[in-house]
Design a protein around this motif. Structure first.
Motif, mmCIF file in Angstrom:
data_model
loop_
_atom_site.group_PDB
_atom_site.id
_atom_site.type_symbol
_atom_site.label_atom_id
_atom_site.label_comp_id
_atom_site.label_asym_id
_atom_site.label_seq_id
_atom_site.Cartn_x
_atom_site.Cartn_y
_atom_site.Cartn_z
ATOM 1 N N PHE A 52 -1.237 7.013 16.370
ATOM 2 C CA PHE A 52 -2.566 6.410 16.256
ATOM 3 C C PHE A 52 -3.562 7.084 17.213
ATOM 4 O O PHE A 52 -4.741 7.228 16.916
ATOM 5 C CB PHE A 52 -2.506 4.910 16.573
ATOM 6 N N HIS A 57 -7.021 2.736 12.404
ATOM 7 C CA HIS A 57 -6.051 3.670 11.835
ATOM 8 C C HIS A 57 -6.036 3.703 10.311
ATOM 9 O O HIS A 57 -5.372 4.563 9.734
ATOM 10 C CB HIS A 57 -4.647 3.369 12.375
ATOM 11 N N PHE A 99 11.902 3.673 5.512
ATOM 12 C CA PHE A 99 11.397 4.928 4.943
ATOM 13 C C PHE A 99 12.485 6.000 4.802
ATOM 14 O O PHE A 99 13.608 5.840 5.273
ATOM 15 C CB PHE A 99 10.200 5.473 5.735
ATOM 16 N N MET A 122 0.832 -1.197 0.000
ATOM 17 C CA MET A 122 0.000 0.000 0.000
ATOM 18 C C MET A 122 0.877 1.261 0.000
ATOM 19 O O MET A 122 1.985 1.260 0.522
ATOM 20 C CB MET A 122 -0.906 -0.006 1.230
ATOM 21 N N LYS A 132 2.704 4.719 0.700
ATOM 22 C CA LYS A 132 3.112 5.526 1.846
ATOM 23 C C LYS A 132 3.881 6.727 1.311
ATOM 24 O O LYS A 132 4.763 6.561 0.459
ATOM 25 C CB LYS A 132 4.004 4.728 2.803
ATOM 26 N N ILE A 160 12.555 5.481 10.113
ATOM 27 C CA ILE A 160 11.855 5.185 11.373
ATOM 28 C C ILE A 160 12.200 3.758 11.792
ATOM 29 O O ILE A 160 12.057 2.818 10.985
ATOM 30 C CB ILE A 160 10.329 5.312 11.200
ATOM 31 N N PRO A 210 2.044 3.915 17.972
ATOM 32 C CA PRO A 210 3.029 4.218 16.924
ATOM 33 C C PRO A 210 2.654 5.446 16.100
ATOM 34 O O PRO A 210 1.486 5.840 16.046
ATOM 35 C CB PRO A 210 3.000 2.961 16.051
ATOM 36 N N ILE A 211 3.646 6.043 15.453
ATOM 37 C CA ILE A 211 3.375 7.138 14.510
ATOM 38 C C ILE A 211 3.000 6.548 13.153
ATOM 39 O O ILE A 211 3.410 5.428 12.806
ATOM 40 C CB ILE A 211 4.591 8.079 14.349
ATOM 41 N N PHE A 212 2.191 7.290 12.395
ATOM 42 C CA PHE A 212 1.869 6.897 11.023
ATOM 43 C C PHE A 212 3.128 7.030 10.150
ATOM 44 O O PHE A 212 4.100 7.701 10.518
ATOM 45 C CB PHE A 212 0.781 7.807 10.450
ATOM 46 N N GLU A 213 3.059 6.416 8.948
ATOM 47 C CA GLU A 213 4.179 6.484 8.000
ATOM 48 C C GLU A 213 4.008 7.708 7.107
ATOM 49 O O GLU A 213 4.074 7.644 5.883
ATOM 50 C CB GLU A 213 4.236 5.230 7.140
#
Lengths: 178, 384
Positions: free
Chosen positions: B248, B307, B185, B137, B139, B197, B230-233
């Motif tokens: 999140f 999320h 990333f 997906m 990012k 990350i 966690p943080i989003f990408e």
């Protein structure tokens, strides 16, 4: 009124009523029945039905309850992709001529038949392009891509002849330990 | 012969008829071009083509045009879960993509950075890279331009070993691969660095020299809880060099990426204590417009596992102050957001739950129109 117009109208009205997200997705799920390939990937949680008017499928095992061709099936609590059960395979086998990835991520799902948690391996089937049927996206315990062992966004066709993605399985590895 | 004569006569009559309708003979072989500098409200819509992934494409779209011919201006193929970036320094489109010699049944894999001319929408160059870029997906930070001069693009690899391929866009060549073990990333920082990350909640920064070769790396402390929150990408990249990463839960981790070393700043919340049921969610959940205002896609029924579900509203923020400045109630549930345009033509572009595109004016959030832009238009990229 064309079907797609009706879908747009009902979903928009659903949002306007501030119905619950489950209710909203239920509308989409109901609309999906009978329409192969309607693209609802990111919101298809617990809502997708088989792509044709067929009776519910069963595993034949009362201790493995539910319909493996629907997103509600208990093993699919963390799956993301096309259900192999709708693609010529099953919940734990790939369609003919595809290859199961040896690498993947694992999650834990609760079996309603015995109330126990099982470790599920979400192996992708690879080597042919997208099956395109029975899209399902559920994200319990899913974590971002930088935590790959807990992520379902990654194309897990890795370690196979090629990484062309066809569909996803949910293989029971065993009971989860606390 | 008699049949031939009759046919010729019929054709002659048809030609005569055309002349009487005052048609001038039209040239054959005409191909349209686009302006070299796009109107700034145009937007590149990445149709991920999820149901037939080899045929992804990036559409060039005028989101204010009222008819299909005006909206759909052209396209670039973007094969197999590609990544896309627009580079304003050289005014080029960059598509990081994958081809197989046997198409949808595999064969030999070739990964490349394909460079497109914005006016002709023809390929300017293709640069072969190691066949290991991440597929899955989309990012936002799967590939990023590095440096104010945008000399390099970094492409995240997952095979499943993790690394970043460095491509020199100025000299049109692959430079090398930087190992980022345990981290993924490409977050550009400073002028010659990028940050990845790490799965334990820390960050790995790789420093390049002017040729794109790795000089050294530095690693931050653990700055967030990668398991529980966690943080989003993806982040709202503010104009002052601060990247605001949503977690999140809706808390924000600001990361100072203005220098060669990153720095974690004091966290802040998108939500007040009484509204923590609202959480960010979707495919791309954060974006910034040309004024520096930040936007987040918000779900009123947030919780574990929501999320990626999208949201009912987009909330606007003064990122520097950590203060909400507006709310856009979406006409249809949103799955992914982007912005484009400047001045009075600032637009919020939302992929909705019907997989159409909703266009809203900013800052007020007035709904302009709903349009079609491919089957699975997961990402929207402005040129600002």
């Amino acid at each position: 009124m064309p079907f797609f117009d009706k879908l747009a109208e009902t979903t928009t009205r659903g949002i306007a009523r501030r119905s619950s997200r489950r209710g909203f997705l239920g509308v989409l799920g109901a609309a999906l029945a009978g329409t192969a390939g309607l693209p609802l990937l990111p919101v298809a949680r617990a809502s997708t039905a088989p792509a044709s008017e067929v009776p519910p499928q069963s595993t034949g095992n009362p201790m493995d309850p539910g319909d493996p061709t629907t997103c509600d099936y208990w093993r699919y609590c963390g799956i993301d992709g096309f259900l192999c059960s709708c693609c010529g395979g099953s919940q734990n086998a790939c369609p003919p001529g595809t290859e199961m990835s040896p690498l993947t991520w694992v999650g834990t799902c609760r079996n309603p038949a015995d109330g126990l948690n099982y470790v599920i391996s979400y192996n992708d089937c690879c080597g042919k392009s997208s099956c395109g049927r029975c899209i399902c996206n559920r994200n319990e315990d899913d974590r971002p891509v930088y935590r790959p062992s807990a992520n379902n966004d990654i194309d897990w066709c890795i370690g196979t002849s090629n990484n062309v993605y066809n569909c996803s399985t949910a293989v029971i590895l065993g009971l989860a330990t606390e | 012969m008699k049949i031939l004569t009759s046919t010729l006569l019929a054709v002659a009559l048809m030609i005569t008829g055309l002349a009487q309708a005052e048609f001038e003979p039209e040239p054959v072989g005409v191909t349209e071009t686009l302006p070299s500098e796009y109107p700034d409200h145009w937007v590149m819509i990445h149709d991920f083509s999820f149901f037939h992934m080899m045929e992804g494409e990036v559409l060039v779209v005028d989101p204010l045009a009222e008819d299909i011919a005006g909206q759909y201006r052209g396209m670039m193929p973007a094969s197999f879960t590609a990544a896309y970036r627009y580079g304003n320094v050289r005014n080029e489109h960059y598509v990081m993509e994958t081809y197989y010699s046997r198409g949808s049944r595999g064969g030999e894999r070739t990964d490349m950075v394909t460079i497109w001319d914005p006016a002709s929408l023809e390929v300017s160059a293709e640069i072969i890279i190691p066949s290991k870029r991440i597929t899955g997906m989309p990012k936002l930070i799967a590939a990023s331009l590095i440096g104010a001069d945008q000399k390099f693009v970094g492409v995240y690899n997952f095979a499943p070993g993790q690394s970043v391929s460095i491509v020199d866009l100025e000299n049109r060549k692959f430079v090398g691969e930087v190992a980022t073990s345990g981290c993924g990333f490409v977050i550009p920082n400073g002028n010659r660095s990028f940050t990845s990350i790490c799965q334990n909640g820390s960050f790995l920064t790789s420093h390049l020299d002017d040729d794109g070769e790795l000089k050294d790396t530095t690693r931050s402390d653990v700055l967030f809880d990668a398991e529980n929150d966690p943080i989003f990408e993806g982040a709202a990249f503010a104009h002052d060099g601060i990247a605001h990463f949503p977690k999140f839960s809706g808390e924000i981790l600001p990361l100072d990426v203005s220098g060669e070393e990153i720095k974690g700043l004091e966290t802040w919340w998108l939500t007040a204590e009484g509204e923590r049921n609202w959480r960010p969610g979707g495919i791309n959940v954060a974006t910034v417009d040309s004024t520096g205002t930040g936007y987040f896609l918000m779900n009123p029924e947030g919780g574990e596992g929501t999320h990626k579900d999208g949201g009912a509203e987009v909330w606007a923020y003064d990122l520097g102050a950590g203060k909400r400045t507006g709310r856009v109630e979406l006409a249809t549930w949103g799955l992914s957001i982007g912005t484009t345009g400047t001045g009075d033509n600032r637009l919020l572009i939302v992929t909705n739950a019907d997989l159409g595109i909703d266009v809203y004016r900013l800052p007020g959030g007035e709904h302009v129109q709903t349009m079609s832009a491919g089957q699975t238009p997961f990402m929207a990229h402005g040129t600002h």
